[in-house]
Scaffold this motif. Structure first.
Motif, PDB file in Angstrom:
ATOM      1  N   LEU A 168       0.850  -1.181   0.000  1.00  0.00           N
ATOM      2  CA  LEU A 168       0.000   0.000   0.000  1.00  0.00           C
ATOM      3  C   LEU A 168       0.886   1.232   0.000  1.00  0.00           C
ATOM      4  CD1 LEU A 168      -2.610  -1.043   2.719  1.00  0.00           C
ATOM      5  CD2 LEU A 168      -2.809  -1.297   0.243  1.00  0.00           C
ATOM      6  N   VAL A 169       0.657   2.137  -0.931  1.00  0.00           N
ATOM      7  CA  VAL A 169       1.491   3.323  -1.059  1.00  0.00           C
ATOM      8  C   VAL A 169       0.610   4.571  -1.026  1.00  0.00           C
ATOM      9  CG1 VAL A 169       3.174   4.544  -2.482  1.00  0.00           C
ATOM     10  CG2 VAL A 169       3.165   2.039  -2.443  1.00  0.00           C
ATOM     11  N   LEU A 170       0.989   5.521  -0.186  1.00  0.00           N
ATOM     12  CA  LEU A 170       0.312   6.806  -0.120  1.00  0.00           C
ATOM     13  C   LEU A 170       1.312   7.892  -0.522  1.00  0.00           C
ATOM     14  CD1 LEU A 170      -1.560   6.447   3.294  1.00  0.00           C
ATOM     15  CD2 LEU A 170      -2.515   6.147   0.996  1.00  0.00           C
ATOM     16  N   GLU A 171       0.963   8.671  -1.525  1.00  0.00           N
ATOM     17  CA  GLU A 171       1.830   9.734  -2.020  1.00  0.00           C
ATOM     18  C   GLU A 171       1.372  11.085  -1.484  1.00  0.00           C
ATOM     19  OE1 GLU A 171       4.451   9.101  -3.601  1.00  0.00           O
ATOM     20  OE2 GLU A 171       4.192   7.134  -4.568  1.00  0.00           O
ATOM     21  N   LYS A 172       2.302  12.039  -1.433  1.00  0.00           N
ATOM     22  CA  LYS A 172       2.006  13.338  -0.831  1.00  0.00           C
ATOM     23  C   LYS A 172       0.907  14.090  -1.566  1.00  0.00           C
ATOM     24  CE  LYS A 172       4.085  17.663   0.780  1.00  0.00           C
ATOM     25  NZ  LYS A 172       3.312  17.627   2.046  1.00  0.00           N
ATOM     26  N   THR A 173       0.980  14.155  -2.873  1.00  0.00           N
ATOM     27  CA  THR A 173       0.016  14.963  -3.621  1.00  0.00           C
ATOM     28  C   THR A 173      -0.877  14.153  -4.547  1.00  0.00           C
ATOM     29  OG1 THR A 173       1.652  15.375  -5.369  1.00  0.00           O
ATOM     30  CG2 THR A 173       1.525  16.977  -3.573  1.00  0.00           C
ATOM     31  N   ALA A 174      -0.493  12.935  -4.849  1.00  0.00           N
ATOM     32  CA  ALA A 174      -1.270  12.136  -5.805  1.00  0.00           C
ATOM     33  C   ALA A 174      -2.212  11.197  -5.064  1.00  0.00           C
ATOM     34  CB  ALA A 174      -0.334  11.346  -6.714  1.00  0.00           C
ATOM     35  N   SER A 175      -3.491  11.252  -5.408  1.00  0.00           N
ATOM     36  CA  SER A 175      -4.449  10.312  -4.830  1.00  0.00           C
ATOM     37  C   SER A 175      -4.534   9.080  -5.705  1.00  0.00           C
ATOM     38  CB  SER A 175      -5.824  10.963  -4.708  1.00  0.00           C
ATOM     39  OG  SER A 175      -6.284  11.382  -5.978  1.00  0.00           O
ATOM     40  N   SER A 176      -4.825   7.949  -5.090  1.00  0.00           N
ATOM     41  CA  SER A 176      -4.992   6.716  -5.852  1.00  0.00           C
ATOM     42  C   SER A 176      -6.467   6.555  -6.198  1.00  0.00           C
ATOM     43  CB  SER A 176      -4.514   5.520  -5.024  1.00  0.00           C
ATOM     44  OG  SER A 176      -5.392   5.299  -3.935  1.00  0.00           O
TER      45      SER A 176
ATOM     46  N   SER B  98      -8.443   4.570  -4.846  1.00  0.00           N
ATOM     47  CA  SER B  98      -9.239   4.171  -3.686  1.00  0.00           C
ATOM     48  C   SER B  98      -9.072   5.064  -2.471  1.00  0.00           C
ATOM     49  CB  SER B  98      -8.880   2.729  -3.282  1.00  0.00           C
ATOM     50  OG  SER B  98      -7.502   2.633  -2.950  1.00  0.00           O
ATOM     51  N   THR B  99      -8.074   5.942  -2.463  1.00  0.00           N
ATOM     52  CA  THR B  99      -7.880   6.774  -1.276  1.00  0.00           C
ATOM     53  C   THR B  99      -7.299   8.123  -1.645  1.00  0.00           C
ATOM     54  OG1 THR B  99      -7.000   6.775   0.977  1.00  0.00           O
ATOM     55  CG2 THR B  99      -5.526   6.001  -0.753  1.00  0.00           C
TER      56      THR B  99
ATOM     57  N   SER C  64      -4.800  11.654  -1.206  1.00  0.00           N
ATOM     58  CA  SER C  64      -3.374  11.923  -1.069  1.00  0.00           C
ATOM     59  C   SER C  64      -3.034  12.169   0.398  1.00  0.00           C
ATOM     60  CB  SER C  64      -2.983  13.151  -1.894  1.00  0.00           C
ATOM     61  OG  SER C  64      -3.560  14.315  -1.332  1.00  0.00           O
ATOM     62  N   LEU C  65      -1.741  12.114   0.705  1.00  0.00           N
ATOM     63  CA  LEU C  65      -1.311  12.406   2.075  1.00  0.00           C
ATOM     64  C   LEU C  65      -1.670  13.831   2.485  1.00  0.00           C
ATOM     65  CD1 LEU C  65       2.176  10.646   2.302  1.00  0.00           C
ATOM     66  CD2 LEU C  65       0.150  10.150   3.688  1.00  0.00           C
ATOM     67  N   ASN C  66      -1.579  14.761   1.532  1.00  0.00           N
ATOM     68  CA  ASN C  66      -1.947  16.134   1.858  1.00  0.00           C
ATOM     69  C   ASN C  66      -3.381  16.229   2.368  1.00  0.00           C
ATOM     70  OD1 ASN C  66       0.513  17.208   1.263  1.00  0.00           O
ATOM     71  ND2 ASN C  66      -0.102  18.197  -0.652  1.00  0.00           N
ATOM     72  N   GLU C  67      -4.265  15.428   1.811  1.00  0.00           N
ATOM     73  CA  GLU C  67      -5.659  15.416   2.258  1.00  0.00           C
ATOM     74  C   GLU C  67      -5.835  14.592   3.531  1.00  0.00           C
ATOM     75  OE1 GLU C  67      -8.441  15.189  -1.480  1.00  0.00           O
ATOM     76  OE2 GLU C  67      -6.567  14.136  -1.933  1.00  0.00           O
ATOM     77  N   LEU C  68      -5.169  13.444   3.601  1.00  0.00           N
ATOM     78  CA  LEU C  68      -5.332  12.548   4.749  1.00  0.00           C
ATOM     79  C   LEU C  68      -4.779  13.144   6.034  1.00  0.00           C
ATOM     80  CD1 LEU C  68      -4.373   9.157   3.052  1.00  0.00           C
ATOM     81  CD2 LEU C  68      -6.660   9.898   3.719  1.00  0.00           C
ATOM     82  N   LEU C  69      -3.729  13.973   5.910  1.00  0.00           N
ATOM     83  CA  LEU C  69      -3.082  14.540   7.090  1.00  0.00           C
ATOM     84  C   LEU C  69      -3.669  15.890   7.497  1.00  0.00           C
ATOM     85  CD1 LEU C  69       0.642  13.676   6.230  1.00  0.00           C
ATOM     86  CD2 LEU C  69      -0.846  12.520   7.878  1.00  0.00           C
ATOM     87  N   GLN C  70      -4.579  16.423   6.700  1.00  0.00           N
ATOM     88  CA  GLN C  70      -5.182  17.723   6.994  1.00  0.00           C
ATOM     89  C   GLN C  70      -6.358  17.551   7.956  1.00  0.00           C
ATOM     90  OE1 GLN C  70      -4.991  20.822   7.619  1.00  0.00           O
ATOM     91  NE2 GLN C  70      -4.352  21.434   5.516  1.00  0.00           N
ATOM     92  N   TYR C  71      -6.748  18.638   8.615  1.00  0.00           N
ATOM     93  CA  TYR C  71      -7.954  18.611   9.430  1.00  0.00           C
ATOM     94  C   TYR C  71      -9.142  18.139   8.598  1.00  0.00           C
ATOM     95  CZ  TYR C  71      -5.818  21.349  13.236  1.00  0.00           C
ATOM     96  OH  TYR C  71      -5.051  21.790  14.275  1.00  0.00           O
TER      97      TYR C  71
ATOM     98  N   ASP D 147     -13.644  16.897   9.046  1.00  0.00           N
ATOM     99  CA  ASP D 147     -14.790  17.007   9.938  1.00  0.00           C
ATOM    100  C   ASP D 147     -14.968  15.726  10.746  1.00  0.00           C
ATOM    101  OD1 ASP D 147     -16.095  15.125   8.360  1.00  0.00           O
ATOM    102  OD2 ASP D 147     -17.284  16.610   7.281  1.00  0.00           O
ATOM    103  N   GLY D 148     -16.028  15.685  11.552  1.00  0.00           N
ATOM    104  CA  GLY D 148     -16.211  14.587  12.491  1.00  0.00           C
ATOM    105  C   GLY D 148     -16.731  13.304  11.894  1.00  0.00           C
ATOM    106  N   CYS D 149     -16.974  13.295  10.589  1.00  0.00           N
ATOM    107  CA  CYS D 149     -17.482  12.068   9.964  1.00  0.00           C
ATOM    108  C   CYS D 149     -16.378  11.051   9.723  1.00  0.00           C
ATOM    109  CB  CYS D 149     -18.161  12.393   8.643  1.00  0.00           C
ATOM    110  SG  CYS D 149     -19.768  13.178   8.832  1.00  0.00           S
ATOM    111  N   GLY D 150     -15.218  11.517   9.308  1.00  0.00           N
ATOM    112  CA  GLY D 150     -14.131  10.612   8.956  1.00  0.00           C
ATOM    113  C   GLY D 150     -13.733  10.803   7.510  1.00  0.00           C
ATOM    114  N   VAL D 151     -12.596  10.233   7.140  1.00  0.00           N
ATOM    115  CA  VAL D 151     -12.082  10.342   5.771  1.00  0.00           C
ATOM    116  C   VAL D 151     -13.079   9.714   4.794  1.00  0.00           C
ATOM    117  CG1 VAL D 151     -10.232   9.572   4.231  1.00  0.00           C
ATOM    118  CG2 VAL D 151      -9.692  10.385   6.538  1.00  0.00           C
ATOM    119  N   ASP D 152     -13.308  10.383   3.667  1.00  0.00           N
ATOM    120  CA  ASP D 152     -14.316   9.923   2.710  1.00  0.00           C
ATOM    121  C   ASP D 152     -14.078   8.501   2.218  1.00  0.00           C
ATOM    122  OD1 ASP D 152     -15.656  12.273   2.930  1.00  0.00           O
ATOM    123  OD2 ASP D 152     -15.254  12.996   0.903  1.00  0.00           O
ATOM    124  N   SER D 153     -12.846   8.192   1.837  1.00  0.00           N
ATOM    125  CA  SER D 153     -12.574   6.853   1.286  1.00  0.00           C
ATOM    126  C   SER D 153     -12.824   5.769   2.328  1.00  0.00           C
ATOM    127  CB  SER D 153     -11.139   6.768   0.771  1.00  0.00           C
ATOM    128  OG  SER D 153     -10.198   7.048   1.808  1.00  0.00           O
ATOM    129  N   TYR D 154     -12.500   6.051   3.583  1.00  0.00           N
ATOM    130  CA  TYR D 154     -12.730   5.107   4.673  1.00  0.00           C
ATOM    131  C   TYR D 154     -14.229   4.881   4.867  1.00  0.00           C
ATOM    132  CZ  TYR D 154     -12.480   3.331   9.529  1.00  0.00           C
ATOM    133  OH  TYR D 154     -12.607   2.583  10.684  1.00  0.00           O
TER     134      TYR D 154
END
Length: 327
Positions: A85-93, A95-96, A98-105, A107-114
């Motif tokens: 499994l590879v997560l890149e800083k700016t490129a989204s795959s 199914s998930t 990018s790191l820039n999005e995953l590491l940012q604040y 809302d209380g629902c959770g990450v969309d892909s999850y």
């Protein structure tokens, strides 16, 4: 801010009934509309904008450039079937994010892909028999228990529990000033007749609004409810208008009866139906966790409930954990 995927419903186009409105069971502070302070501060952030009001750092400052993990195949104990499994800083795959999005604040629902994965997983595994349900991320079931209980109980209130139950839940109740009301259990868990008797005989000025239980691999007894037992427990909850907090972290670790020749976990079809799968009213708040099937300190779980309940849980997330970790 656009609606989060946690508010989606894969059954919205079906002919399933809407859930009953149990908002009268909420504690006073949870009744009526509650606005998300997070949304009002964050507005509609984009990666190209620095939001000073929300204290949102620019993702270019995030030092993590790439994450990679090698994951063992579900049925393998060696390197056979491993995948990376590879997560890149700016490129989204596909199914998930990018790191820039995953590491940012978030809302209380959770990450969309999850949440998208959990919606499909819940639909496939439990197929709730009403429309208007969804999922929301949690930091594991201990986190979810406290938040679910706080919807229905405030200091001085009482909640129904198994006579012997998860010590972590008892600690949470004690810290919240909520009194556990014990219900007898046997080799199949909570006894429906005793639950009915306790509710019928209840004379406290504050009504009983919810029952907490662990239906599969009950902690600490290990008891698992049969299908018939689950249906009877549900019928008692309907009779006394109780919300059911279904704490089920061991659901996918079901074992056959002692002496049976069946293989454990033979297929998804061999799993006992959850209370959620029997929930025609929308009175079950189901708590799931990856702690027992992936790793405990991922602190990674989710809650399934009607959307109007998830709206309250989102506010509780945003005033505590904000959002479970995106990574």
């Amino acid at each position: 801010m656009a609606p989060n995927v946690c508010s989606s419903d894969l059954s919205s186009s079906s002919q399933k009934p809407l859930p009953k409105d149990l908002s009268d069971l909420f504690v006073p502070s949870m009744r009526g509309p509650i606005k998300s302070a997070f949304k009002s501060v964050m507005g509609n952030p984009t990666l190209a904008m620095i939001n000073m009001a929300g204290g949102v750092p620019h993702p270019d400052t995030f030092p993590i450039l790439r994450l990679q993990a090698t994951v063992r195949a579900p049925n393998g104990s060696d390197s056979t079937g491993e995948s990376a499994l590879v997560l890149e800083k700016t490129a989204s795959s596909g199914s998930t994010e990018s790191l820039n999005e995953l590491l940012q604040y978030g809302d209380g629902c959770g990450v969309d892909s999850y949440c998208r994965f959990l919606l499909k997983h819940t639909q496939r595994t439990h197929n709730p028999p009403y429309s208007g349900w969804g999922v929301i991320a949690s930091c594991g079931n201990t986190d979810a228990i406290g938040k679910a209980v706080s919807l229905f109980c405030q200091p001085g209130d009482s909640i129904l529990v198994e006579r012997w139950t998860f010590p972590g839940t008892l600690s949470s109740l004690r810290a919240a000033g909520v009194r556990p009301v014990p219900v007898a259990l046997d080799g199949e868990g909570m006894i429906p007749e005793d639950l009915d008797q306790v509710c019928t005989a209840w004379s406290d000025s504050t009504p009983l609004r919810a029952v907490y239980l662990v239906p599969t691999g009950q902690n600490p007894t290990g008891a698992t409810m049969s299908v018939a037992r689950r249906k009877r427990i549900y019928a008692v909850a309907q009779k006394h208008n109780l919300a059911i907090i279904e704490d089920d972290p061991y659901y996918f670790l079901q074992l056959p009866s002692y002496g049976s020749s069946a293989d454990a976990g033979e297929s998804r079809d061999s799993l006992l139906p959850s209370l959620l799968s029997l929930d025609t009213d929308g009175r079950v708040i189901r708590l799931d966790s990856f702690s027992k099937i992936l790793a405990p300190n991922l602190r990674c779980g989710w809650i399934t409930a009607p959307r109007y309940i998830l709206d309250k849980l989102q506010i509780l997330n945003e005033t505590t954990t904000l959002q479970p970790s995106g990574v």
